[in-house]
Design a protein around this motif. Sequence first.
Motif, PDB file in Angstrom:
ATOM      1  N   ASP A 128       4.365  56.940 -18.104  1.00  0.00           N
ATOM      2  CA  ASP A 128       3.141  57.364 -18.204  1.00  0.00           C
ATOM      3  C   ASP A 128       2.557  57.098 -19.547  1.00  0.00           C
ATOM      4  N   ASP A 129       3.276  57.484 -20.575  1.00  0.00           N
ATOM      5  CA  ASP A 129       2.755  57.426 -21.739  1.00  0.00           C
ATOM      6  C   ASP A 129       2.664  55.959 -22.363  1.00  0.00           C
ATOM      7  N   VAL A 130       3.679  55.226 -21.732  1.00  0.00           N
ATOM      8  CA  VAL A 130       3.574  53.782 -22.157  1.00  0.00           C
ATOM      9  C   VAL A 130       2.338  53.118 -21.655  1.00  0.00           C
ATOM     10  N   SER A 136      -5.726  48.891 -20.191  1.00  0.00           N
ATOM     11  CA  SER A 136      -7.031  49.138 -20.461  1.00  0.00           C
ATOM     12  C   SER A 136      -7.518  50.258 -19.791  1.00  0.00           C
ATOM     13  N   ALA A 137      -8.833  50.979 -19.961  1.00  0.00           N
ATOM     14  CA  ALA A 137      -9.216  52.018 -19.286  1.00  0.00           C
ATOM     15  C   ALA A 137      -9.322  51.827 -17.650  1.00  0.00           C
ATOM     16  N   ASP A 138      -9.775  50.659 -17.391  1.00  0.00           N
ATOM     17  CA  ASP A 138      -9.861  50.073 -15.940  1.00  0.00           C
ATOM     18  C   ASP A 138      -8.561  50.367 -15.244  1.00  0.00           C
ATOM     19  N   GLU A 139      -7.526  49.643 -16.258  1.00  0.00           N
ATOM     20  CA  GLU A 139      -6.269  49.483 -15.451  1.00  0.00           C
ATOM     21  C   GLU A 139      -5.544  50.982 -15.272  1.00  0.00           C
ATOM     22  N   ARG A 140      -5.852  51.656 -16.244  1.00  0.00           N
ATOM     23  CA  ARG A 140      -5.292  52.974 -16.213  1.00  0.00           C
ATOM     24  C   ARG A 140      -5.954  53.818 -14.986  1.00  0.00           C
ATOM     25  N   ARG A 141      -7.136  53.605 -14.882  1.00  0.00           N
ATOM     26  CA  ARG A 141      -7.707  54.375 -13.624  1.00  0.00           C
ATOM     27  C   ARG A 141      -6.933  53.843 -12.359  1.00  0.00           C
ATOM     28  N   SER A 142      -6.734  52.699 -12.151  1.00  0.00           N
ATOM     29  CA  SER A 142      -6.195  52.292 -10.912  1.00  0.00           C
ATOM     30  C   SER A 142      -4.831  52.608 -10.922  1.00  0.00           C
ATOM     31  N   TYR A 143      -3.997  52.404 -11.928  1.00  0.00           N
ATOM     32  CA  TYR A 143      -2.724  52.991 -12.042  1.00  0.00           C
ATOM     33  C   TYR A 143      -2.537  54.433 -11.758  1.00  0.00           C
ATOM     34  N   ASP A 144      -3.519  55.318 -12.252  1.00  0.00           N
ATOM     35  CA  ASP A 144      -3.442  56.639 -12.110  1.00  0.00           C
ATOM     36  C   ASP A 144      -3.693  57.139 -10.469  1.00  0.00           C
ATOM     37  N   GLN A 145      -4.492  56.224  -9.969  1.00  0.00           N
ATOM     38  CA  GLN A 145      -4.752  56.472  -8.459  1.00  0.00           C
ATOM     39  C   GLN A 145      -3.467  56.246  -7.418  1.00  0.00           C
ATOM     40  N   LEU A 146      -2.649  55.339  -7.943  1.00  0.00           N
ATOM     41  CA  LEU A 146      -1.584  54.917  -7.085  1.00  0.00           C
ATOM     42  C   LEU A 146      -0.667  56.140  -6.840  1.00  0.00           C
ATOM     43  N   PRO A 147      -0.044  56.244  -5.618  1.00  0.00           N
ATOM     44  CA  PRO A 147       1.144  57.158  -5.290  1.00  0.00           C
ATOM     45  C   PRO A 147       2.262  57.108  -6.282  1.00  0.00           C
ATOM     46  N   GLU A 148       2.905  58.140  -6.741  1.00  0.00           N
ATOM     47  CA  GLU A 148       4.154  58.032  -7.260  1.00  0.00           C
ATOM     48  C   GLU A 148       5.162  56.883  -7.124  1.00  0.00           C
ATOM     49  N   LEU A 152       5.917  52.532 -10.188  1.00  0.00           N
ATOM     50  CA  LEU A 152       7.123  51.710 -11.060  1.00  0.00           C
ATOM     51  C   LEU A 152       6.826  50.217 -10.832  1.00  0.00           C
ATOM     52  N   SER A 153       6.597  49.953  -9.762  1.00  0.00           N
ATOM     53  CA  SER A 153       6.431  48.407  -9.677  1.00  0.00           C
ATOM     54  C   SER A 153       5.032  47.949 -10.025  1.00  0.00           C
ATOM     55  N   ALA A 154       4.151  48.785 -10.148  1.00  0.00           N
ATOM     56  CA  ALA A 154       2.855  48.355 -10.409  1.00  0.00           C
ATOM     57  C   ALA A 154       2.878  48.367 -12.018  1.00  0.00           C
ATOM     58  N   PHE A 155       3.547  49.195 -12.540  1.00  0.00           N
ATOM     59  CA  PHE A 155       3.630  49.255 -13.960  1.00  0.00           C
ATOM     60  C   PHE A 155       4.362  47.907 -14.407  1.00  0.00           C
ATOM     61  N   TYR A 156       5.491  47.522 -13.968  1.00  0.00           N
ATOM     62  CA  TYR A 156       6.131  46.452 -14.400  1.00  0.00           C
ATOM     63  C   TYR A 156       5.386  45.093 -14.012  1.00  0.00           C
ATOM     64  N   ARG A 157       4.337  45.124 -12.912  1.00  0.00           N
ATOM     65  CA  ARG A 157       3.882  44.183 -12.695  1.00  0.00           C
ATOM     66  C   ARG A 157       2.702  43.745 -13.892  1.00  0.00           C
ATOM     67  N   ALA A 158       2.366  44.992 -14.021  1.00  0.00           N
ATOM     68  CA  ALA A 158       1.090  44.675 -15.330  1.00  0.00           C
ATOM     69  C   ALA A 158       1.795  44.270 -16.303  1.00  0.00           C
ATOM     70  N   TRP A 159       2.978  45.101 -16.864  1.00  0.00           N
ATOM     71  CA  TRP A 159       3.575  44.820 -18.106  1.00  0.00           C
ATOM     72  C   TRP A 159       4.159  43.367 -18.341  1.00  0.00           C
ATOM     73  N   THR A 160       4.563  42.654 -17.146  1.00  0.00           N
ATOM     74  CA  THR A 160       5.300  41.141 -17.328  1.00  0.00           C
ATOM     75  C   THR A 160       3.865  40.322 -17.314  1.00  0.00           C
ATOM     76  N   CYS A 161       2.871  40.785 -16.458  1.00  0.00           N
ATOM     77  CA  CYS A 161       1.681  39.776 -16.742  1.00  0.00           C
ATOM     78  C   CYS A 161       1.149  39.814 -18.117  1.00  0.00           C
ATOM     79  N   LYS A 162       0.831  41.068 -18.784  1.00  0.00           N
ATOM     80  CA  LYS A 162       0.434  40.973 -19.819  1.00  0.00           C
ATOM     81  C   LYS A 162       1.381  40.427 -21.013  1.00  0.00           C
TER      82      LYS A 162
END
Length: 257
Positions: A128-130, A136-148, A152-162
């Motif tokens: 979550d710190d990474v 971005s602020a919007d991406e962070r908001r969407s990520y925070d709304q996801l169930p735990e 994990l997969s949302a994090f790596y999806r965003a990471w690999t795209c970026k």
Amino acid sequence: MPDHAQLWAVHMPYPANGARSSPDRWPDRWTDYLAQDEVARAQRYRCAEDRARFITARLALRGLLARYLGASPQSIDFSYNAFGKPLLPAAPLEFNLAHSGSYAVIAVTQSHHIGIDIECHRDLPDRDDVAAQIFSADERRSYDQLPESARLSAFYRAWTCKEAVVKALGRGLQFPVQSCVVALESDKPARLIRLGEDSVAAQHWRLHEFSVAPGYSGCVAVAGAGDSFRWPGLNWITLVDLFRGLPPSQDGARLEA
Ligand SMILES: CC(C)(COP(=O)(O)OP(=O)(O)OC[C@H]1O[C@@H](n2cnc3c(N)ncnc32)[C@H](O)[C@@H]1OP(=O)(O)O)[C@@H](O)C(=O)NCCC(=O)NCCS
């Protein structure tokens, strides 16, 4: 080559626990096919598994580019930009390489800057710190709304795209990834919506997600491509196939993978 990218994947079955059940199948002895700087890099890896993965990925890259160019793998002469991206300035090819876990992936195209990333889903304790640093602020908001369970997969999806985008730019993580903003709706393909301050240029990027295996995310990014840009499926290759018919390395050993 029509306006499309070709994607290649190599399985690198080197166990992370150091168990070398079949040492003859490891690629350490085939460094004759590599350039001196690559051999020096390989030797700097302390961990045998990491060394084997680096060598395998470089052999695959050389073997593949050699096929495209009708050259020998040893004759491929990489140059590097200021951020370490390998390039072939004199050849009509753009390519990029990524490796993670047991897989390496290579993307090749013409006339477009291209970047690829693959990540094995590891449960980082500071995920979550990474996320706070790279989203971005919007991406962070969407990520925070996801169930735990979905994070994990949302994090790596965003990471690999970026990362695919910043690797296409050739800047790698020197580019502020927070300002490379991707739309990641669960039921739609990923899309770049802003690159720095530029949302217009972002419209001309194409992102393509792929999967090599469960527990992995992958993405390729291409700059300046139209809607007709095509993404054929992933092609699996082995070093044996790539190097078949080529002379054995100096000690007479043949490639196994
Ligand atoms: C490039 C970078 C994003 C790689 O991230 P990673 O997740 O560790 O590794 P990946 O598997 O995705 O990609 C590694 C491959 O990308 C390629 N690569 C290296 N630098 C690159 C760059 N700036 N842009 C695009 N591709 C790059 C290489 O082929 C590398 O593999 P190899 O060295 O084994 O051949 C990251 O290391 C980075 O940002 N580096 C920048 C370093 C830098 O700016 N240094 C300053 C000059 S010394």
